[in-house]
Design a protein around this motif. Structure first.
Motif, PDB file in Angstrom:
ATOM      1  N   GLY A   1    -103.824  81.027  17.352  1.00 17.34           N
ATOM      2  CA  GLY A   1    -105.156  79.695  17.295  1.00 17.34           C
ATOM      3  C   GLY A   1    -106.034  80.471  18.924  1.00 17.34           C
ATOM      4  N   HIS A   2    -106.661  79.426  19.003  1.00 14.49           N
ATOM      5  CA  HIS A   2    -107.117  78.989  20.473  1.00 14.49           C
ATOM      6  C   HIS A   2    -108.242  80.525  21.009  1.00 14.49           C
ATOM      7  N   SER A   3    -108.445  81.418  20.633  1.00 12.82           N
ATOM      8  CA  SER A   3    -109.923  82.635  20.578  1.00 12.82           C
ATOM      9  C   SER A   3    -110.532  82.108  20.040  1.00 12.82           C
ATOM     10  N   HIS A   4    -110.713  81.608  18.941  1.00 14.25           N
ATOM     11  CA  HIS A   4    -111.704  81.138  17.472  1.00 14.25           C
ATOM     12  C   HIS A   4    -112.245  83.252  17.278  1.00 14.25           C
TER      13      HIS A   4
ATOM     14  N   ASP B   1     -95.685  96.357  13.353  1.00 13.20           N
ATOM     15  CA  ASP B   1     -94.688  95.558  12.610  1.00 13.20           C
ATOM     16  C   ASP B   1     -94.616  93.562  12.192  1.00 13.20           C
ATOM     17  N   VAL B   2     -95.498  93.077  13.153  1.00 11.52           N
ATOM     18  CA  VAL B   2     -95.563  91.694  12.673  1.00 11.52           C
ATOM     19  C   VAL B   2     -97.089  91.432  12.366  1.00 11.52           C
ATOM     20  N   ARG B   3     -97.053  90.886  11.367  1.00 18.99           N
ATOM     21  CA  ARG B   3     -98.444  90.512  10.787  1.00 18.99           C
ATOM     22  C   ARG B   3     -99.076  89.214  11.524  1.00 18.99           C
ATOM     23  N   TYR B   4    -100.172  89.168  12.246  1.00 22.09           N
ATOM     24  CA  TYR B   4    -100.870  88.213  13.424  1.00 22.09           C
ATOM     25  C   TYR B   4    -101.997  87.394  12.515  1.00 22.09           C
ATOM     26  N   ILE B   5    -102.018  86.504  12.149  1.00 21.71           N
ATOM     27  CA  ILE B   5    -102.581  86.068  11.108  1.00 21.71           C
ATOM     28  C   ILE B   5    -103.543  84.526  12.348  1.00 21.71           C
ATOM     29  N   GLN B   6    -105.234  84.408  12.159  1.00 23.32           N
ATOM     30  CA  GLN B   6    -105.618  83.767  13.478  1.00 23.32           C
ATOM     31  C   GLN B   6    -106.320  83.076  11.616  1.00 23.32           C
ATOM     32  N   ASN B   7    -106.698  81.900  11.595  1.00 26.27           N
ATOM     33  CA  ASN B   7    -107.926  81.316  11.082  1.00 26.27           C
ATOM     34  C   ASN B   7    -107.983  79.909  11.628  1.00 26.27           C
ATOM     35  N   ALA B   8    -109.364  80.044  12.313  1.00 32.09           N
ATOM     36  CA  ALA B   8    -109.803  79.153  13.510  1.00 32.09           C
ATOM     37  C   ALA B   8    -110.771  78.214  12.239  1.00 32.09           C
TER      38      ALA B   8
ATOM     39  N   ASN C   1    -111.528  76.678   4.933  1.00 37.84           N
ATOM     40  CA  ASN C   1    -110.600  77.744   4.138  1.00 37.84           C
ATOM     41  C   ASN C   1    -109.582  77.789   4.778  1.00 37.84           C
ATOM     42  N   LEU C   2    -108.537  77.425   4.181  1.00 42.57           N
ATOM     43  CA  LEU C   2    -107.211  77.417   4.315  1.00 42.57           C
ATOM     44  C   LEU C   2    -106.377  79.169   4.121  1.00 42.57           C
ATOM     45  N   LYS C   3    -106.031  79.581   4.589  1.00 44.32           N
ATOM     46  CA  LYS C   3    -105.121  80.790   4.663  1.00 44.32           C
ATOM     47  C   LYS C   3    -104.256  81.180   4.092  1.00 44.32           C
ATOM     48  N   PHE C   4    -104.155  81.778   3.329  1.00 47.89           N
ATOM     49  CA  PHE C   4    -102.612  81.224   2.579  1.00 47.89           C
ATOM     50  C   PHE C   4    -101.958  83.107   3.142  1.00 47.89           C
ATOM     51  N   VAL C   5    -100.799  82.505   3.746  1.00 47.81           N
ATOM     52  CA  VAL C   5     -99.719  83.404   4.008  1.00 47.81           C
ATOM     53  C   VAL C   5     -98.778  84.006   3.184  1.00 47.81           C
ATOM     54  N   LEU C   6     -97.973  82.662   2.752  1.00 42.91           N
ATOM     55  CA  LEU C   6     -97.287  83.689   1.749  1.00 42.91           C
ATOM     56  C   LEU C   6     -96.393  82.200   0.805  1.00 42.91           C
ATOM     57  N   GLU C   7     -95.535  82.578  -0.207  1.00 45.10           N
ATOM     58  CA  GLU C   7     -95.253  81.861  -0.713  1.00 45.10           C
ATOM     59  C   GLU C   7     -93.521  81.640  -0.286  1.00 45.10           C
TER      60      GLU C   7
END
Ligand SMILES: [Fe+2]
Ligand SMILES: [Fe+2]
Length: 249
Positions: free
Chosen positions: A208-211, A220-227, A240-246
């Motif tokens: 988070g943090h940076s908005h 090879d790393v998936r980085y996600i921010q959903n602020a 909006n909730l970010k769906f990451v995985l099942e």
């Protein structure tokens, strides 16, 4: 079970509180909250209770706003303990948690800065420098917060999803010429965090943090921010909730 992510919900803004209240029921699902709920303990409690009622699992790590001490009579590290205790009392998860084939690992973090800060060095417009209070530490804050994760830095056999409030790399920020607050890279990044994400073999890291929202693959790393961000930073008043995985439980 579906895993969702959000950060920077800043529910001390009534607009944000109302948006979080409007989230439907996800009683079979999990939510990662990657820091910056509020600096007010009552708002933090109220928000965690609200989310606990909507989700089967709530994962959380505090951000910088949580450690501001304007209404708190002890230092920021004492406040961190208080917040972790109130999470434990409510069943909010702040430690590694194993599902069938996945681990979810919260990582404490802070950005690199030297303490005690020389008054001439502080970034005047950056509130952490005015409202956080730190005891004298023998290491910088990024190192200190990293040391809180030490017991969890093992080789996990299953797939690992980690999360933190701060950024492991400045690659997760746009070029400063596009930033409103030009010093943001100076108060966002922890290389300690980067090393820890690598060590635990994280495949997905939520921050988070940076908005500034991201869903990007780096090394090879998936980085996600959903602020959710501040009301003034959003075009639409929507959550909006970010769906990451099942995930199998
Ligand atoms: Fe924030
Ligand atoms: Fe933040």
């Amino acid at each position: 079970m579906k895993l969702y992510a959000i950060s920077d919900i800043h529910t001390d803004f009534i607009e944000n509180w109302n948006l979080i209240k409007q989230i439907g029921n996800y009683h079979h699902d999990a939510l990662i909250v990657a820091g910056d709920i509020s600096d007010n303990l009552d708002v933090i409690k109220k928000t965690l209770d609200l989310l606990q009622n909507k989700f089967k699992y709530v994962f959380y790590t505090p951000g910088n706003h949580e450690l501001w001490t304007r209404d708190y009579h002890h230092n920021s590290l004492h406040k961190l303990d208080t917040i972790i205790n109130l999470c434990n009392n409510r069943g909010v998860i702040t430690k590694p948690h194993k599902f069938k084939a996945h681990w979810i690992i919260p990582l404490f973090s802070w950005y690199h800065c030297k303490i005690p800060l020389n008054k001439n060095n502080i970034i005047q417009e950056w509130t952490d420098y005015h409202l956080c209070q730190w005891p004298l530490l023998q290491m910088d804050l990024a190192e200190y917060f990293g040391s809180l994760n030490e017991q969890y830095l093992i080789n996990y056999e299953n797939s690992v999803i980690s999360f933190s409030h701060f950024l492991p790399t400045a690659k997760l920020l746009p070029d400063p010429k596009y930033l409103k607050f030009k010093k943001l890279p100076d108060v966002s990044v922890s290389t300690v965090l980067a090393a820890q994400i690598k060590l635990i073999g994280s495949q997905i890291h939520i921050f988070g943090h940076s908005h500034i929202n991201y869903d990007i693959l780096i090394d090879d790393v998936r980085y996600i921010q959903n602020a959710l961000r501040y009301p003034r930073e959003r075009k639409e008043n929507l959550v909006n909730l970010k769906f990451v995985l099942e995930i199998d439980e």
